[in-house]
Design an enzyme around this catalytic site. Sequence first.
Site, PDB file in Angstrom:
ATOM      1  N   GLU A 227      31.370 -15.598  12.430  1.00 51.16           N
ATOM      2  CA  GLU A 227      31.942 -16.698  13.220  1.00 51.16           C
ATOM      3  C   GLU A 227      33.108 -16.227  14.076  1.00 51.16           C
ATOM      4  O   GLU A 227      34.041 -15.611  13.570  1.00 51.16           O
ATOM      5  CB  GLU A 227      32.393 -17.792  12.238  1.00 51.16           C
ATOM      6  CG  GLU A 227      32.984 -19.044  12.870  1.00 51.16           C
ATOM      7  CD  GLU A 227      33.364 -20.096  11.811  1.00 51.16           C
ATOM      8  OE1 GLU A 227      32.930 -19.968  10.635  1.00 51.16           O
ATOM      9  OE2 GLU A 227      34.088 -21.037  12.157  1.00 51.16           O
TER      10      GLU A 227
ATOM     11  N   GLY B 139      35.362 -27.347   9.436  1.00 50.33           N
ATOM     12  CA  GLY B 139      36.398 -28.132   8.782  1.00 50.33           C
ATOM     13  C   GLY B 139      37.767 -27.760   9.313  1.00 50.33           C
ATOM     14  O   GLY B 139      37.978 -26.646   9.802  1.00 50.33           O
TER      15      GLY B 139
ATOM     16  N   ASP C 144      32.783 -20.987  17.183  1.00 47.13           N
ATOM     17  CA  ASP C 144      33.587 -22.133  16.762  1.00 47.13           C
ATOM     18  C   ASP C 144      34.525 -22.464  17.933  1.00 47.13           C
ATOM     19  O   ASP C 144      34.207 -23.323  18.781  1.00 47.13           O
ATOM     20  CB  ASP C 144      34.342 -21.751  15.468  1.00 47.13           C
ATOM     21  CG  ASP C 144      35.378 -22.767  15.013  1.00 47.13           C
ATOM     22  OD1 ASP C 144      35.580 -23.778  15.699  1.00 47.13           O
ATOM     23  OD2 ASP C 144      36.022 -22.559  13.950  1.00 47.13           O
TER      24      ASP C 144
ATOM     25  N   ASP D 207      34.385 -15.456   8.940  1.00 42.97           N
ATOM     26  CA  ASP D 207      35.021 -16.097  10.101  1.00 42.97           C
ATOM     27  C   ASP D 207      36.255 -15.295  10.491  1.00 42.97           C
ATOM     28  O   ASP D 207      37.153 -15.103   9.667  1.00 42.97           O
ATOM     29  CB  ASP D 207      35.418 -17.535   9.738  1.00 42.97           C
ATOM     30  CG  ASP D 207      35.996 -18.312  10.920  1.00 42.97           C
ATOM     31  OD1 ASP D 207      36.032 -17.769  12.038  1.00 42.97           O
ATOM     32  OD2 ASP D 207      36.407 -19.479  10.704  1.00 42.97           O
TER      33      ASP D 207
ATOM     34  N   SER E  90      35.521 -22.429   2.421  1.00 50.80           N
ATOM     35  CA  SER E  90      36.141 -21.376   3.214  1.00 50.80           C
ATOM     36  C   SER E  90      37.250 -20.732   2.398  1.00 50.80           C
ATOM     37  O   SER E  90      38.170 -21.422   1.941  1.00 50.80           O
ATOM     38  CB  SER E  90      36.695 -22.005   4.498  1.00 50.80           C
ATOM     39  OG  SER E  90      37.378 -21.050   5.264  1.00 50.80           O
TER      40      SER E  90
ATOM     41  N   ASN F 290      38.217 -16.037  13.361  1.00 46.15           N
ATOM     42  CA  ASN F 290      39.167 -16.803  14.176  1.00 46.15           C
ATOM     43  C   ASN F 290      39.683 -16.001  15.380  1.00 46.15           C
ATOM     44  O   ASN F 290      40.900 -15.931  15.620  1.00 46.15           O
ATOM     45  CB  ASN F 290      40.342 -17.327  13.343  1.00 46.15           C
ATOM     46  CG  ASN F 290      39.946 -18.504  12.484  1.00 46.15           C
ATOM     47  OD1 ASN F 290      39.868 -18.394  11.267  1.00 46.15           O
ATOM     48  ND2 ASN F 290      39.641 -19.646  13.098  1.00 46.15           N
TER      49      ASN F 290
ATOM     50  N   LYS G 291      32.363 -18.806   2.593  1.00 45.45           N
ATOM     51  CA  LYS G 291      32.791 -18.211   3.871  1.00 45.45           C
ATOM     52  C   LYS G 291      34.084 -17.461   3.625  1.00 45.45           C
ATOM     53  O   LYS G 291      35.031 -18.014   3.062  1.00 45.45           O
ATOM     54  CB  LYS G 291      32.987 -19.320   4.903  1.00 45.45           C
ATOM     55  CG  LYS G 291      33.843 -18.962   6.114  1.00 45.45           C
ATOM     56  CD  LYS G 291      33.701 -20.014   7.195  1.00 45.45           C
ATOM     57  CE  LYS G 291      35.025 -20.399   7.819  1.00 45.45           C
ATOM     58  NZ  LYS G 291      34.859 -21.418   8.881  1.00 45.45           N
ATOM     59  N   LEU G 292      34.106 -16.200   4.025  1.00 42.24           N
ATOM     60  CA  LEU G 292      35.313 -15.382   3.867  1.00 42.24           C
ATOM     61  C   LEU G 292      36.017 -15.276   5.201  1.00 42.24           C
ATOM     62  O   LEU G 292      35.392 -14.936   6.217  1.00 42.24           O
ATOM     63  CB  LEU G 292      34.957 -13.972   3.378  1.00 42.24           C
ATOM     64  CG  LEU G 292      34.190 -13.874   2.053  1.00 42.24           C
ATOM     65  CD1 LEU G 292      33.886 -12.397   1.748  1.00 42.24           C
ATOM     66  CD2 LEU G 292      34.990 -14.499   0.915  1.00 42.24           C
ATOM     67  N   LYS G 293      37.308 -15.524   5.194  1.00 39.77           N
ATOM     68  CA  LYS G 293      38.103 -15.288   6.390  1.00 39.77           C
ATOM     69  C   LYS G 293      38.350 -13.786   6.502  1.00 39.77           C
ATOM     70  O   LYS G 293      38.662 -13.124   5.496  1.00 39.77           O
ATOM     71  CB  LYS G 293      39.442 -16.024   6.271  1.00 39.77           C
ATOM     72  CG  LYS G 293      39.305 -17.527   6.390  1.00 39.77           C
ATOM     73  CD  LYS G 293      38.949 -17.929   7.813  1.00 39.77           C
ATOM     74  CE  LYS G 293      39.066 -19.420   8.027  1.00 39.77           C
ATOM     75  NZ  LYS G 293      38.766 -19.793   9.427  1.00 39.77           N
TER      76      LYS G 293
ATOM     77  N   LYS H 198      32.716 -29.152  15.359  1.00 35.81           N
ATOM     78  CA  LYS H 198      33.887 -29.897  14.871  1.00 35.81           C
ATOM     79  C   LYS H 198      34.156 -30.977  15.898  1.00 35.81           C
ATOM     80  O   LYS H 198      34.405 -30.666  17.076  1.00 35.81           O
ATOM     81  CB  LYS H 198      35.116 -28.985  14.790  1.00 35.81           C
ATOM     82  CG  LYS H 198      35.067 -27.905  13.726  1.00 35.81           C
ATOM     83  CD  LYS H 198      36.300 -27.001  13.815  1.00 35.81           C
ATOM     84  CE  LYS H 198      36.251 -25.911  12.752  1.00 35.81           C
ATOM     85  NZ  LYS H 198      37.271 -24.864  12.995  1.00 35.81           N
TER      86      LYS H 198
HETATM   87  O1  SMG Z   1      38.430 -27.547   6.201  1.00 38.03           O
HETATM   88  O2  SMG Z   1      37.663 -26.222   4.659  1.00 38.03           O
HETATM   89  C1  SMG Z   1      38.248 -26.420   5.710  1.00 38.03           C
HETATM   90  C2  SMG Z   1      38.756 -25.223   6.472  1.00 38.03           C
HETATM   91  C3  SMG Z   1      37.644 -24.462   7.060  1.00 38.03           C
HETATM   92  O3  SMG Z   1      38.060 -22.221   7.656  1.00 38.03           O
HETATM   93  C4  SMG Z   1      38.114 -23.384   7.998  1.00 38.03           C
HETATM   94  N1  SMG Z   1      38.580 -23.767   9.200  1.00 38.03           N
HETATM   95  O4  SMG Z   1      38.171 -21.640  11.993  1.00 38.03           O
HETATM   96  O5  SMG Z   1      36.727 -22.679  10.856  1.00 38.03           O
HETATM   97  C5  SMG Z   1      37.893 -22.378  11.066  1.00 38.03           C
HETATM   98  C6  SMG Z   1      39.031 -22.859  10.195  1.00 38.03           C
HETATM   99  C7  SMG Z   1      40.102 -23.514  11.006  1.00 38.03           C
HETATM  100  C8  SMG Z   1      41.351 -23.674  10.268  1.00 38.03           C
HETATM  101  S1  SMG Z   1      42.192 -22.180   9.986  1.00 38.03           S
HETATM  102  C9  SMG Z   1      43.785 -22.627   9.545  1.00 38.03           C
HETATM  103 MG    MG Z   2      36.155 -21.031  12.413  1.00 40.68          MG
END
Ligand code: SMG
Ligand code: MG
Length: 370
Positions: free
Chosen positions: A213, A290, A238, A188, A135, A190, A161-163, A262
């Site tokens: 996501e 994760g 998620d 993703d 990520s 969020n 995966k790109l935020k 998760k």
């Molecule tokens: O554990 O590699 C990891 C992080 C993966 O992007 C990740 N997690 O929404 O999936 C999600 C985020 C939650 C944490 S954002 C601070």
């Molecule tokens: Mg997520």
Amino acid sequence: MRLEAVELLRLRLPLVAPFRTSLGTETHRDVLLVHVIGPDADGWGECVAFAEPFYSSEYVGGAHDVIREHLFPRLFACDEVAAADVVALLGPVRGHPMAKASVEMAILDAELRSSGTPLGAFLGAVRQEVDCGVSVGIHDDVGELLATVESYLAEGYRRIKLKIEPGSDIEPVHAVRNRFTGIPLQVDANASYTRESAGGLAALDDFDLLLLEQPLAEEDLLGHAQLAKAVRTPICLDESITSARAAADAIALGACSIVNIKAGRVGGLLEARRIHDLCLAEGVPVWCGGMLETGLGRAANVALAALPGFTLPGDTSASGRYYDADITDPFVLEGGRLPVPTGPGLGVTPLPEQLERFTVGMETLYPKLG
Ligand code: SMG
Ligand code: MG
């Protein structure tokens, strides 16, 4: 097991690099570990709540409090506690899935250690190693983003995966797709979009993404179902998937066609397996999310990701993606995969000197006498 004592440890680990998402920028991981101690075995759990309640309503200080004040008092009241009964015993306490998951994980670890059973085997793993993705946080500079992606690909990660967030979505994704034409790529958000601002996400359809996501709010299943009709990119949920019931509803409503699992978010590994089972039965692909776990949580994630329905690479990156020094022996990527631990229980334990190095607080709970 019979609970003789419980240690709650608070750790603070520096991340190798800041991780920026629409939720904020993480530079450290504040971790709560649950160590259950019985006459024949002990076990470890990791609480995945963050320092602040921005991913979901839980946060590490609150989890610590509810574990001490409400969860263990219910378990101390029993002569014996089985991992399979933890969800029911803690059911009268509403919410707090991450806190509950860490307690169940510790008791399950102790139970499996005393019977000599690896967690993967207990859960129904069908693989000895799992495909790993990574990520990638939001970058202000597209050139730097491309360099970060390139270095992860060079390490062997099998999916990127790109935020994203409003204002940092189409352009960076376009740049990454242009530069790395054939790679498995997903994004993703969020929950950073609204029904109104999500219209522009249809532009992502050009980039052949595996999935989009959690674009909308946790409770907005209807909005996700509407968006799923308006975009070709598959929607994955998620934050919205808080239980097996929520997963079944989301699938029935057409709010998602892929599920991120998760264990912490859904109240434990056993509920996570239930979600896996129902998605497998429905033909819905799942993958393991994760939460920047230490080696303890990572061991559980990797075991879970070895179940048959986990057909997409997980956010199960190597320890070195997060920490210079992990609290267990590090998970090391080999050919883009991590090995599923084979020892009893989690198959890993904290290294005493590493625990000492990163522990910033500890408390011990005991059952009431008489
Ligand atoms: O554990 O590699 C990891 C992080 C993966 O992007 C990740 N997690 O929404 O999936 C999600 C985020 C939650 C944490 S954002 C601070
Ligand atoms: Mg997520």
